[in-house]
Scaffold this motif. Structure first.
Motif, PDB file in Angstrom:
ATOM      1  N   ARG A  21       4.510 -11.720   3.094  1.00 41.96           N
ATOM      2  CA  ARG A  21       3.405 -12.001   2.175  1.00 41.96           C
ATOM      3  C   ARG A  21       3.916 -12.111   0.745  1.00 41.96           C
ATOM      4  O   ARG A  21       3.502 -12.995  -0.019  1.00 41.96           O
ATOM      5  CB  ARG A  21       2.356 -10.887   2.270  1.00 41.96           C
ATOM      6  CG  ARG A  21       1.519 -10.931   3.547  1.00 41.96           C
ATOM      7  CD  ARG A  21       0.632  -9.703   3.663  1.00 41.96           C
ATOM      8  NE  ARG A  21      -0.290  -9.817   4.785  1.00 41.96           N
ATOM      9  CZ  ARG A  21      -0.995  -8.805   5.269  1.00 41.96           C
ATOM     10  NH1 ARG A  21      -0.884  -7.601   4.711  1.00 41.96           N
ATOM     11  NH2 ARG A  21      -1.807  -8.986   6.293  1.00 41.96           N
ATOM     12  N   ASP A  50       6.438   0.259  14.387  1.00 43.23           N
ATOM     13  CA  ASP A  50       5.203  -0.255  13.797  1.00 43.23           C
ATOM     14  C   ASP A  50       5.276  -0.242  12.273  1.00 43.23           C
ATOM     15  O   ASP A  50       4.832  -1.197  11.609  1.00 43.23           O
ATOM     16  CB  ASP A  50       4.000   0.583  14.258  1.00 43.23           C
ATOM     17  CG  ASP A  50       3.673   0.378  15.732  1.00 43.23           C
ATOM     18  OD1 ASP A  50       4.174  -0.612  16.310  1.00 43.23           O
ATOM     19  OD2 ASP A  50       2.931   1.207  16.302  1.00 43.23           O
ATOM     20  N   LEU A  51       5.816   0.836  11.706  1.00 47.16           N
ATOM     21  CA  LEU A  51       5.962   0.906  10.251  1.00 47.16           C
ATOM     22  C   LEU A  51       6.887  -0.202   9.758  1.00 47.16           C
ATOM     23  O   LEU A  51       6.611  -0.855   8.742  1.00 47.16           O
ATOM     24  CB  LEU A  51       6.503   2.282   9.843  1.00 47.16           C
ATOM     25  CG  LEU A  51       6.763   2.499   8.345  1.00 47.16           C
ATOM     26  CD1 LEU A  51       5.485   2.310   7.533  1.00 47.16           C
ATOM     27  CD2 LEU A  51       7.356   3.886   8.093  1.00 47.16           C
ATOM     28  N   GLU A  86       0.821  -1.216   0.000  1.00 49.24           N
ATOM     29  CA  GLU A  86       0.000   0.000   0.000  1.00 49.24           C
ATOM     30  C   GLU A  86       0.853   1.264   0.000  1.00 49.24           C
ATOM     31  O   GLU A  86       0.340   2.359  -0.199  1.00 49.24           O
ATOM     32  CB  GLU A  86      -0.934   0.021   1.216  1.00 49.24           C
ATOM     33  CG  GLU A  86      -0.241   0.205   2.554  1.00 49.24           C
ATOM     34  CD  GLU A  86       0.121  -1.106   3.224  1.00 49.24           C
ATOM     35  OE1 GLU A  86       0.106  -1.152   4.474  1.00 49.24           O
ATOM     36  OE2 GLU A  86       0.412  -2.078   2.512  1.00 49.24           O
ATOM     37  N   TYR A  87       2.171   1.111   0.219  1.00 52.23           N
ATOM     38  CA  TYR A  87       3.062   2.266   0.198  1.00 52.23           C
ATOM     39  C   TYR A  87       3.779   2.398  -1.145  1.00 52.23           C
ATOM     40  O   TYR A  87       4.770   3.113  -1.258  1.00 52.23           O
ATOM     41  CB  TYR A  87       4.114   2.150   1.303  1.00 52.23           C
ATOM     42  CG  TYR A  87       3.527   2.093   2.695  1.00 52.23           C
ATOM     43  CD1 TYR A  87       2.933   3.205   3.266  1.00 52.23           C
ATOM     44  CD2 TYR A  87       3.568   0.914   3.431  1.00 52.23           C
ATOM     45  CE1 TYR A  87       2.392   3.154   4.541  1.00 52.23           C
ATOM     46  CE2 TYR A  87       3.027   0.853   4.715  1.00 52.23           C
ATOM     47  CZ  TYR A  87       2.446   1.968   5.252  1.00 52.23           C
ATOM     48  OH  TYR A  87       1.908   1.913   6.514  1.00 52.23           O
ATOM     49  N   ASP A  96       7.422  -3.073  11.192  1.00 53.21           N
ATOM     50  CA  ASP A  96       6.726  -4.357  11.327  1.00 53.21           C
ATOM     51  C   ASP A  96       5.763  -4.577  10.161  1.00 53.21           C
ATOM     52  O   ASP A  96       5.626  -5.701   9.652  1.00 53.21           O
ATOM     53  CB  ASP A  96       5.964  -4.416  12.660  1.00 53.21           C
ATOM     54  CG  ASP A  96       6.898  -4.526  13.857  1.00 53.21           C
ATOM     55  OD1 ASP A  96       8.078  -4.881  13.655  1.00 53.21           O
ATOM     56  OD2 ASP A  96       6.443  -4.256  14.990  1.00 53.21           O
ATOM     57  N   ARG A  97       5.089  -3.505   9.723  1.00 49.84           N
ATOM     58  CA  ARG A  97       4.173  -3.631   8.581  1.00 49.84           C
ATOM     59  C   ARG A  97       4.940  -3.954   7.302  1.00 49.84           C
ATOM     60  O   ARG A  97       4.494  -4.769   6.489  1.00 49.84           O
ATOM     61  CB  ARG A  97       3.355  -2.346   8.402  1.00 49.84           C
ATOM     62  CG  ARG A  97       2.325  -2.108   9.504  1.00 49.84           C
ATOM     63  CD  ARG A  97       1.290  -1.078   9.103  1.00 49.84           C
ATOM     64  NE  ARG A  97       1.849   0.241   8.881  1.00 49.84           N
ATOM     65  CZ  ARG A  97       2.047   1.147   9.833  1.00 49.84           C
ATOM     66  NH1 ARG A  97       1.743   0.862  11.095  1.00 49.84           N
ATOM     67  NH2 ARG A  97       2.548   2.335   9.544  1.00 49.84           N
ATOM     68  N   ASN A 118       4.094   9.306   5.055  1.00 49.74           N
ATOM     69  CA  ASN A 118       3.959   8.571   6.308  1.00 49.74           C
ATOM     70  C   ASN A 118       5.187   8.763   7.184  1.00 49.74           C
ATOM     71  O   ASN A 118       5.076   9.008   8.394  1.00 49.74           O
ATOM     72  CB  ASN A 118       3.739   7.086   6.004  1.00 49.74           C
ATOM     73  CG  ASN A 118       3.208   6.315   7.189  1.00 49.74           C
ATOM     74  OD1 ASN A 118       3.943   6.018   8.107  1.00 49.74           O
ATOM     75  ND2 ASN A 118       1.925   5.983   7.152  1.00 49.74           N
ATOM     76  N   LEU A 125       5.964  -7.568   7.420  1.00 55.31           N
ATOM     77  CA  LEU A 125       4.817  -8.421   7.107  1.00 55.31           C
ATOM     78  C   LEU A 125       4.557  -8.433   5.601  1.00 55.31           C
ATOM     79  O   LEU A 125       4.280  -9.497   5.019  1.00 55.31           O
ATOM     80  CB  LEU A 125       3.573  -7.915   7.839  1.00 55.31           C
ATOM     81  CG  LEU A 125       2.255  -8.671   7.571  1.00 55.31           C
ATOM     82  CD1 LEU A 125       2.391 -10.136   7.968  1.00 55.31           C
ATOM     83  CD2 LEU A 125       1.101  -8.010   8.321  1.00 55.31           C
ATOM     84  N   ASN A 126       4.664  -7.275   4.963  1.00 54.29           N
ATOM     85  CA  ASN A 126       4.511  -7.212   3.511  1.00 54.29           C
ATOM     86  C   ASN A 126       5.537  -8.096   2.813  1.00 54.29           C
ATOM     87  O   ASN A 126       5.240  -8.746   1.808  1.00 54.29           O
ATOM     88  CB  ASN A 126       4.668  -5.764   3.021  1.00 54.29           C
ATOM     89  CG  ASN A 126       3.436  -4.918   3.284  1.00 54.29           C
ATOM     90  OD1 ASN A 126       2.406  -5.428   3.727  1.00 54.29           O
ATOM     91  ND2 ASN A 126       3.529  -3.634   3.017  1.00 54.29           N
TER      92      ASN A 126
END
Length: 367
Positions: A353, A342-343, A312-313, A345-346, A322, A349-350
């Motif tokens: 995936r 947190d950023l 999404e980024y 970690d996202r 952001n 996760l990306n």
């Protein structure tokens, strides 16, 4: 690869090559797509057999082409006392403008504040260039006093930590080096200081004419040891005759970093690539580098994979925005650390995936 986006793209592609191979889209969806996830296939063995009847896939691993390896070094520096004083003063000024409750004032300063924060992460010279102009600009008259104070802090800086680090690296590397920066003011500063130190340089930036750009590259190919380049040098130029890249400053947009590296890490490169990423402790850029280097190991990804991981980024404005919002809007060090964590970690996760989809991709297409 279509699987990384949407299985319907795969269906449309195959239907274009040989209509009817995968049946109707409704039948394809029922037979080969996991309900609720447009990217997740099922019955991959059957799907792979059908695809093999209409397409041949040749990956780099199946060829004799050798791509050079990458070696990445994080060169971390402490800002000199003068640099630290200016960096913190500029950051405080930017945060004050970011938190302005007056919508008109906020919008007036939004772009300038972001640029100024990027510039102070690059060099004192870059930030001073903007401060010197803004302190006399009628649009910013209500803050002339603050801007003048910041400009004078820049004038007082005599020691430049990253410059010293660059000179140290150049003393060890007895071959051609590309130094990337985002700003012409930093480029001019480096050209001046490196000339004083006895190095021959060529400069490349978007303000040059086509002939001047070509002359700059040819000079670097010839007897110039160092090419100092802005982002304009990171697009459309192949520089495989050089294998050492110094990221003097770090763009907040990962795709720009990938473009820089891609100028030398490509077909025709005969040597292994050495990348130096400059980082100054306690800065916004150090947080970005922590995410890109330690969380997702960006500098060892294949060119093109970063766009998939951004998810999404993928729009650089979204990612940059952001990052800036976290830095400028945080109420204290703990909030900054938490939000950047947190950023990260996202992003991690990306990446997981993406790797899962990549494995399915290899299963379907046979690697």
């Amino acid at each position: 690869t279509p699987v990384q986006n949407d299985l319907r793209e795969l269906y449309n592609l195959v239907n274009l090559l040989r209509p009817g191979t995968l049946g109707t889209y409704r039948a394809f969806r029922r037979r080969f797509m996991v309900r609720g996830d447009k990217r997740l296939p099922k019955n991959t063995g059957v799907l792979s057999d059908l695809l093999n009847s209409v397409m041949i896939r040749t990956t780099r691993a199946k060829t004799n082409i050798r791509f050079p390896s990458r070696s990445v070094e994080i060169a971390s520096f402490e800002l000199s006392p003068g640099e630290r004083k200016l960096y913190e003063a500029v950051t405080a000024f930017v945060r004050e403008r970011f938190s302005d409750q007056d919508r008109v004032q906020f919008l007036k300063w939004q772009f300038v504040s972001m640029v100024l924060q990027k510039e102070i992460g690059s060099s004192v010279a870059a930030a001073s260039h903007t401060l010197g102009r803004a302190r006399k600009d009628p649009r910013y008259q209500t803050h002339w006093k603050d801007l003048e104070r910041l400009y004078q802090l820049g004038e007082e800086v005599t020691e430049h930590s990253k410059l010293n680090g660059l000179l140290d690296i150049l003393g060890r590397e007895n071959e051609k080096v590309i130094v990337f920066t985002q700003f012409k003011s930093t480029m001019s500063f480096l050209a001046q200081e490196l000339k004083k130190a006895g190095y021959s340089t060529s400069s490349f930036h978007g303000g040059l004419t086509a002939l001047e750009k070509e002359a700059s590259i040819q000079a670097f190919r010839g007897d110039k040891q160092i090419l100092i380049s802005t982002e304009a040098g990171g697009e459309g130029r192949n520089l495989q005759f050089c294998r050492i890249v110094v990221n003097y400053d770090l763009p907040w947009n990962p795709m720009k970093i990938e473009q820089r590296i891609g100028r030398v890490h490509r077909l025709g490169q005969t040597g292994d690539i050495q990348i130096y990423n400059f980082s100054t402790e306690g800065t916004l850029e150090s947080h970005v580098l922590e995410i890109l280097h330690r969380k997702i190991n960006m500098f060892h990804l294949v060119i093109g994979e970063m766009d998939m991981i951004l998810g999404e980024y993928s729009d650089h404005q979204t990612f940059e925005g952001n990052v800036f919002q976290i830095w400028a809007g945080a109420k204290g060090r703990n909030e900054i650390e938490r939000k950047f964590r947190d950023l990260g970690d996202r992003m991690a996760l990306n990446k997981r995936r993406y790797e899962a989809v990549k494995r399915l991709d290899e299963e379907i297409f046979g690697g």
